[in-house]
Design an enzyme around this catalytic site. Structure first.
Site, PDB file in Angstrom:
ATOM      1  N   THR A   2       0.815  -1.204   0.000  1.00 37.37           N
ATOM      2  CA  THR A   2       0.000   0.000   0.000  1.00 37.37           C
ATOM      3  C   THR A   2       0.853   1.260   0.000  1.00 37.37           C
ATOM      4  O   THR A   2       1.973   1.256   0.546  1.00 37.37           O
ATOM      5  CB  THR A   2      -0.903   0.017   1.252  1.00 37.37           C
ATOM      6  N   TYR A  32      -1.463   0.349  10.402  1.00 35.89           N
ATOM      7  CA  TYR A  32      -1.751  -0.374   9.149  1.00 35.89           C
ATOM      8  C   TYR A  32      -0.544  -0.312   8.213  1.00 35.89           C
ATOM      9  O   TYR A  32      -0.023  -1.342   7.770  1.00 35.89           O
ATOM     10  CB  TYR A  32      -2.995   0.223   8.480  1.00 35.89           C
TER      11      TYR A  32
HETATM   12  N1  LIG Z   1      -8.899  -1.130  -0.501  1.00 36.79           N
HETATM   13  C1  LIG Z   1      -7.867  -0.305  -0.652  1.00 36.79           C
HETATM   14  O1  LIG Z   1      -8.034   0.879  -0.966  1.00 36.79           O
HETATM   15  C2  LIG Z   1      -6.461  -0.828  -0.474  1.00 36.79           C
HETATM   16  C3  LIG Z   1      -5.385   0.055  -0.672  1.00 36.79           C
HETATM   17  C4  LIG Z   1      -4.084  -0.432  -0.523  1.00 36.79           C
HETATM   18  C5  LIG Z   1      -3.867  -1.777  -0.226  1.00 36.79           C
HETATM   19  N2  LIG Z   1      -4.921  -2.614  -0.036  1.00 36.79           N
HETATM   20  C6  LIG Z   1      -4.655  -4.024   0.301  1.00 36.79           C
HETATM   21  O2  LIG Z   1      -5.425  -4.868  -0.548  1.00 36.79           O
HETATM   22  C7  LIG Z   1      -5.752  -6.077   0.124  1.00 36.79           C
HETATM   23  C8  LIG Z   1      -7.222  -6.374  -0.057  1.00 36.79           C
HETATM   24  O3  LIG Z   1      -8.000  -5.312   0.443  1.00 36.79           O
HETATM   25  P1  LIG Z   1      -9.575  -5.178   0.157  1.00 36.79           P
HETATM   26  O4  LIG Z   1      -9.882  -3.734  -0.029  1.00 36.79           O
HETATM   27  O5  LIG Z   1      -9.977  -6.155  -0.863  1.00 36.79           O
HETATM   28  O6  LIG Z   1     -10.149  -5.602   1.586  1.00 36.79           O
HETATM   29  P2  LIG Z   1     -11.274  -6.669   2.000  1.00 36.79           P
HETATM   30  O7  LIG Z   1     -11.491  -6.525   3.466  1.00 36.79           O
HETATM   31  O8  LIG Z   1     -12.447  -6.558   1.096  1.00 36.79           O
HETATM   32  O9  LIG Z   1     -10.524  -8.041   1.685  1.00 36.79           O
HETATM   33  C9  LIG Z   1      -9.666  -8.689   2.601  1.00 36.79           C
HETATM   34  C10 LIG Z   1     -10.018 -10.184   2.548  1.00 36.79           C
HETATM   35  O10 LIG Z   1      -9.101 -10.915   3.359  1.00 36.79           O
HETATM   36  C11 LIG Z   1      -9.827 -11.817   4.221  1.00 36.79           C
HETATM   37  N3  LIG Z   1      -8.982 -12.003   5.421  1.00 36.79           N
HETATM   38  C12 LIG Z   1      -8.600 -11.069   6.322  1.00 36.79           C
HETATM   39  N4  LIG Z   1      -7.803 -11.621   7.243  1.00 36.79           N
HETATM   40  C13 LIG Z   1      -7.671 -12.943   6.917  1.00 36.79           C
HETATM   41  C14 LIG Z   1      -6.957 -14.036   7.484  1.00 36.79           C
HETATM   42  N5  LIG Z   1      -6.219 -13.902   8.604  1.00 36.79           N
HETATM   43  N6  LIG Z   1      -7.034 -15.245   6.878  1.00 36.79           N
HETATM   44  C15 LIG Z   1      -7.767 -15.416   5.753  1.00 36.79           C
HETATM   45  N7  LIG Z   1      -8.474 -14.402   5.164  1.00 36.79           N
HETATM   46  C16 LIG Z   1      -8.411 -13.190   5.756  1.00 36.79           C
HETATM   47  C17 LIG Z   1     -11.151 -11.118   4.457  1.00 36.79           C
HETATM   48  O11 LIG Z   1     -12.195 -11.986   4.848  1.00 36.79           O
HETATM   49  C18 LIG Z   1     -11.416 -10.478   3.088  1.00 36.79           C
HETATM   50  O12 LIG Z   1     -12.081 -11.376   2.228  1.00 36.79           O
HETATM   51  C19 LIG Z   1      -5.287  -5.894   1.571  1.00 36.79           C
HETATM   52  O13 LIG Z   1      -4.070  -6.592   1.738  1.00 36.79           O
HETATM   53  C20 LIG Z   1      -5.077  -4.404   1.704  1.00 36.79           C
HETATM   54  O14 LIG Z   1      -4.094  -4.106   2.655  1.00 36.79           O
HETATM   55  C21 LIG Z   1      -6.206  -2.167  -0.152  1.00 36.79           C
HETATM   56  O1  LIG Z   2     -15.950  10.864   3.618  1.00 37.59           O
HETATM   57  C1  LIG Z   2     -14.818  11.197   3.188  1.00 37.59           C
HETATM   58  C2  LIG Z   2     -13.818  10.236   2.890  1.00 37.59           C
HETATM   59  C3  LIG Z   2     -12.581  10.688   2.447  1.00 37.59           C
HETATM   60  N1  LIG Z   2     -12.336  12.016   2.283  1.00 37.59           N
HETATM   61  C4  LIG Z   2     -11.031  12.462   1.759  1.00 37.59           C
HETATM   62  O2  LIG Z   2     -10.822  11.794   0.527  1.00 37.59           O
HETATM   63  C5  LIG Z   2      -9.441  11.458   0.362  1.00 37.59           C
HETATM   64  C6  LIG Z   2      -9.310   9.951   0.186  1.00 37.59           C
HETATM   65  O3  LIG Z   2      -9.703   9.302   1.391  1.00 37.59           O
HETATM   66  P1  LIG Z   2     -10.062   7.726   1.478  1.00 37.59           P
HETATM   67  O4  LIG Z   2     -10.920   7.365   0.320  1.00 37.59           O
HETATM   68  O5  LIG Z   2     -10.566   7.469   2.856  1.00 37.59           O
HETATM   69  O6  LIG Z   2      -8.661   7.004   1.247  1.00 37.59           O
HETATM   70  P2  LIG Z   2      -7.226   7.256   1.959  1.00 37.59           P
HETATM   71  O7  LIG Z   2      -7.366   7.705   3.357  1.00 37.59           O
HETATM   72  O8  LIG Z   2      -6.413   8.103   1.026  1.00 37.59           O
HETATM   73  O9  LIG Z   2      -6.621   5.772   2.032  1.00 37.59           O
HETATM   74  C7  LIG Z   2      -6.764   4.792   0.999  1.00 37.59           C
HETATM   75  O10 LIG Z   2      -5.664   4.831   0.123  1.00 37.59           O
HETATM   76  C8  LIG Z   2      -4.421   4.500   0.710  1.00 37.59           C
HETATM   77  C9  LIG Z   2      -3.353   4.564  -0.363  1.00 37.59           C
HETATM   78  O11 LIG Z   2      -3.151   5.905  -0.794  1.00 37.59           O
HETATM   79  C10 LIG Z   2      -4.494   3.084   1.251  1.00 37.59           C
HETATM   80  O12 LIG Z   2      -3.275   2.766   1.871  1.00 37.59           O
HETATM   81  C11 LIG Z   2      -5.606   2.978   2.278  1.00 37.59           C
HETATM   82  O13 LIG Z   2      -5.717   1.626   2.699  1.00 37.59           O
HETATM   83  C12 LIG Z   2      -6.894   3.412   1.646  1.00 37.59           C
HETATM   84  O14 LIG Z   2      -7.919   3.439   2.628  1.00 37.59           O
HETATM   85  C13 LIG Z   2      -8.731  12.006   1.592  1.00 37.59           C
HETATM   86  O15 LIG Z   2      -8.259  13.296   1.291  1.00 37.59           O
HETATM   87  C14 LIG Z   2      -9.855  12.105   2.632  1.00 37.59           C
HETATM   88  O16 LIG Z   2      -9.656  13.123   3.604  1.00 37.59           O
HETATM   89  C15 LIG Z   2     -13.318  12.971   2.562  1.00 37.59           C
HETATM   90  O17 LIG Z   2     -13.099  14.184   2.421  1.00 37.59           O
HETATM   91  N2  LIG Z   2     -14.523  12.520   3.011  1.00 37.59           N
END
Ligand SMILES: NC(=O)c1ccc[n+]([C@@H]2O[C@H](COP(=O)([O-])OP(=O)(O)OC[C@H]3O[C@@H](n4cnc5c(N)ncnc54)[C@H](O)[C@@H]3O)[C@@H](O)[C@H]2O)c1
Ligand SMILES: O=c1ccn([C@@H]2O[C@H](COP(=O)(O)OP(=O)(O)O[C@H]3O[C@H](CO)[C@@H](O)[C@H](O)[C@H]3O)[C@@H](O)[C@H]2O)c(=O)[nH]1
Length: 333
Positions: free
Chosen positions: A118, A142
């Site tokens: 991330t 995180y």
């Molecule tokens: N969503 C974002 O914006 C974002 C940004 C950067 C990185 N990531 C990374 O992407 C990956 C997926 O995120 P997502 O948004 O799909 O989240 P999500 O919560 O939808 O998916 C995570 C999945 O992992 C499973 N899980 C969690 N802990 C587990 C464990 N101990 N054993 C087996 N399964 C487990 C959950 O049940 C879920 O299905 C994560 O590693 C997260 O750190 C997400």
């Molecule tokens: O209700 C809301 C939600 C978000 N924001 C703003 O929108 C931007 C994006 O926020 P958000 O969508 O919550 O994402 P981030 O906090 O930027 O974090 C995301 O993106 C990161 C990578 O850049 C990942 O590491 C994190 O897991 C993921 O949650 C930021 O400026 C927030 O302050 C608002 O103003 N109002």
């Protein structure tokens, strides 16, 4: 057909990756504890092993039973404020989970791994856009636990002949363009999902966290990447490893920033109606702007995003959210 173990494959990004693997002719197998993922996110016919990725014996068995040749590791806990409130749970799931996975991989002789990292590993970037070799100074548990997992994988790779592509995602958003999967959990906190909820009348307004940043319109700037493009980046990373390519750490973004207000305008445009918003103080721990230097992933993996447009991201998110909302709205009618 290479079988690929997808941990966290019942979640938002993992379920999109499962579809991309199937589209590309791989055979995915999901390992998920269903803590935040949902069984219905796993397509029919894809084996689902329900369990904890920290359980090395379970991982080894799943890899052997399905003759997996590689792993994509999505399973993690990822809500930033929750990580501040519950750091031990986050360190356990993200670090001990990765440890169990690696032990299982080493025991089963599986040596190729694509890891979900991330942009949170960078903390508040000193220089924008931020490149992969920028200092990593995470500002929450995180990001810290994900950085530690990257380093753990690096040590295991050196000692046990593993190769790993760690993809550092920027802001992941949108939904499958064919409407097969998307975010399924209620209570959205990510900006685009929140704005879609407001456009669909499921919340009164969007709270804009801060309009006094040193950015063009004063609101926070992020590099939003379409979840379907992220999924194809994973397939490209897998192919790189299967072709004998070495380990790499790669930013996954488009290299362009959008402010909160420009996201709201895009949602208004896609929905054809206003998205009410109110300005509030800054949210704790939010960097002003996070934008990727995004060249390396294209150069090394030949990744070619197909949905590199804020309007596409927002349009697909809105279509998915609207579909999810439809039964509830019909029930209310
Ligand atoms: N969503 C974002 O914006 C974002 C940004 C950067 C990185 N990531 C990374 O992407 C990956 C997926 O995120 P997502 O948004 O799909 O989240 P999500 O919560 O939808 O998916 C995570 C999945 O992992 C499973 N899980 C969690 N802990 C587990 C464990 N101990 N054993 C087996 N399964 C487990 C959950 O049940 C879920 O299905 C994560 O590693 C997260 O750190 C997400
Ligand atoms: O209700 C809301 C939600 C978000 N924001 C703003 O929108 C931007 C994006 O926020 P958000 O969508 O919550 O994402 P981030 O906090 O930027 O974090 C995301 O993106 C990161 C990578 O850049 C990942 O590491 C994190 O897991 C993921 O949650 C930021 O400026 C927030 O302050 C608002 O103003 N109002």
């Amino acid at each position: 057909m290479t079988s690929v173990l997808v941990t966290g494959g019942a979640g938002y990004i993992g379920s999109q990756a499962v579809l991309a693997l199937m589209d590309a002719g791989f055979a995915p197998v999901v390992l998920d504890d269903l803590s935040t993922g949902l069984r219905e996110a796993v397509p029919p016919g894809v084996p689902l092993v329900v369990g904890d990725v920290a359980d090395a014996a379970l991982v080894e068995r799943a890899l052997r039973d399905h003759r997996a040749g590689a792993v994509m590791h999505f399973a993690a806990s990822l809500i930033v404020p929750e990580s501040v409130a519950r750091p031990l749970a986050y360190w356990r799931n993200n670090l001990a989970g990765t440890l169990g996975l690696l032990e299982g991989c080493v025991a089963a002789g599986v040596r190729r791994l694509v890891f979900s990292s991330t942009a949170a590993v960078y903390g508040i970037p000193e220089v924008l856009p931020v490149a992969e070799d920028a200092p990593c100074r995470p500002i929450n548990p995180y990001g810290a636990s994900k950085l530690a997992a990257e380093r753990l994988i690096g040590d295991a790779a050196a000692a046990h002949g593993l190769s790993c592509v760690a993809l550092r995602y920027f802001n992941v958003a949108g939904a499958d363009p064919l409407g097969r999967t998307g975010r399924r959990r209620p209570g959205a906190t990510h900006l685009i999902a929140v704005a879609c909820d407001a456009a669909l009348g499921r919340r009164d307004a969007v709270t804009v966290f801060g309009d006094d940043y040193d950015t063009p319109d004063g609101t926070g700037v992020r590099d939003y990447v379409h979840v379907a493009d992220l999924a194809t980046a994973h397939v490209a990373a897998l192919r790189h490893l299967l072709d004998g390519g070495g380990s790499a750490t790669l930013n996954c973004g488009y290299g362009r920033g959008h402010s909160v207000l420009s996201v709201l305008r895009a949602v208004e445009h896609a929905a054809g109606r206003p998205v009410p918003h109110r300005i509030a103080p800054r949210r704790a721990g939010d960097p002003p702007a996070v934008i990727a230097v995004a060249d390396r992933v294209r150069a090394l993996l030949g990744w070619q995003p197909a949905h590199d447009s804020l309007d596409r991201i927002v349009g697909d998110a809105l279509a998915w959210e609207g579909r999810l909302a439809a039964p509830a709205m019909r029930a209310l009618a």
